[in-house]
Design an enzyme around this catalytic site. Sequence first.
Site, mmCIF file in Angstrom:
data_model
loop_
_atom_site.group_PDB
_atom_site.id
_atom_site.type_symbol
_atom_site.label_atom_id
_atom_site.label_comp_id
_atom_site.label_asym_id
_atom_site.label_seq_id
_atom_site.Cartn_x
_atom_site.Cartn_y
_atom_site.Cartn_z
ATOM 1 N N LYS A 81 0.745 -1.216 0.147
ATOM 2 C CA LYS A 81 0.170 0.203 0.019
ATOM 3 C C LYS A 81 0.894 1.276 0.062
ATOM 4 O O LYS A 81 1.917 1.354 0.481
ATOM 5 C CB LYS A 81 -0.727 -0.198 1.198
ATOM 6 C CG LYS A 81 -1.799 -1.286 1.376
ATOM 7 C CD LYS A 81 -2.992 -1.144 0.333
ATOM 8 C CE LYS A 81 -3.969 -2.263 0.433
ATOM 9 N NZ LYS A 81 -3.566 -3.762 0.090
ATOM 10 N N ASP A 82 0.350 2.409 -0.628
ATOM 11 C CA ASP A 82 0.881 3.624 -0.770
ATOM 12 C C ASP A 82 1.548 3.950 0.742
ATOM 13 O O ASP A 82 0.735 3.691 1.743
ATOM 14 C CB ASP A 82 -0.012 4.808 -1.341
ATOM 15 C CG ASP A 82 -0.502 4.376 -2.591
ATOM 16 O OD1 ASP A 82 0.184 5.134 -3.378
ATOM 17 O OD2 ASP A 82 -1.146 3.453 -2.678
ATOM 18 N N ARG A 83 2.911 4.773 0.720
ATOM 19 C CA ARG A 83 3.196 5.425 1.920
ATOM 20 C C ARG A 83 2.870 6.706 2.168
ATOM 21 O O ARG A 83 2.197 6.613 3.209
ATOM 22 C CB ARG A 83 4.867 5.615 1.638
ATOM 23 C CG ARG A 83 5.528 6.119 2.687
ATOM 24 C CD ARG A 83 7.084 6.390 2.450
ATOM 25 N NE ARG A 83 7.320 7.279 3.613
ATOM 26 C CZ ARG A 83 8.891 7.785 3.740
ATOM 27 N NH1 ARG A 83 9.610 7.366 2.697
ATOM 28 N NH2 ARG A 83 9.445 8.347 4.856
#
Length: 352
Positions: A81-83
């Site tokens: 998942k995106d940071r």
Amino acid sequence: MIKVELDALHYLHGCPQVKGSYKQQPSDFQVTELLEVDADEQGEHQWLWVYKKGANTTFVARQLAEFAGVSERNVSYAGLKDRHAETWQWFSVQLPGKEMLDWQQLEHPEFRIERAIRRAKKLKMGLHSGNAFRLRLRQVNNVDALVERWQQVLENGVPNYFGEQRFGREGQNLTKASAWLSGEISNKKAKKWSRLQQGMLLSSVRSYVFNELLSQRINEQRLQPEVGDFMLLSGSRSFFQVEALDATLLERWQSGDIKLSGPLPGGHPEPWQEHLSPFEHEVLQNYAPLIYGLRQKRVDLARRALLLELEDAHLEIVDAATVDVSFSLPKGSFATSVLRELMQDVTEEPAE
């Protein structure tokens, strides 16, 4: 050396004239993993529902392993998942013979554990069905035009391009992968990389070639089934070649039961040429060295839908320059590919 030039890929609805920004702060980009999980009440795997903000998935996995006193290999997750976002996703930690840990004792400013259950099986990569997104678009210069563009996207979908995350920062994954496939980086050196890293590098090459072929197809306006094309069964990896454009096939396509697909190049165990349409075979000749390299690494050929449709889609106008959009996408698809069709992004890159 090949380069990732996502701005050069063709748009399905033409380049958007609307301008705006997103990801000005993590809460502007919210991602919830779609995976229904019930507790087994027994088993050696402790599953954790984790909220994170400003941290990437692998970082959280390392913290979970350290707290549990196990190797990071004992920690699993369904997807990265995106940071620079707020995300919710499952992790599992293999702890044979141990009671449920007091996970609430693990406190960290970038993530928290909201639920802990026990299950008999580990969490496998790709187990989730998709992700739900809630995005805030700011500094929109023409909200009416954005709403009109949104309706186009709902009616016709967007190109199912792989987003920039797949290629690493400044395309480093693709650069490294192409050097490996060409022999500039030796197999001996590559063996020091983890299987996960090797897989990500090979995936970046397949994603690059898929994007290029899809862009070419959009440019030539070849987005309806043709004899020789391959159709993908919705919700499945199964595909078949079009032998005739009869009424039944066209009805199935228009209803969404089958989707026009493009190749994720590979070749093992079957000859890849037998699973390409004439158009695909012609275009992929330009990438023959990369495809040869993928075949040497024994990567299987697979298929991916060319167009992406939004599910559970909603738009809310917050004020004269702010709009919230929400939608769900199947796993492996990118919200940034949706945003790319909606507006030109003027967001400054977050500082590392």
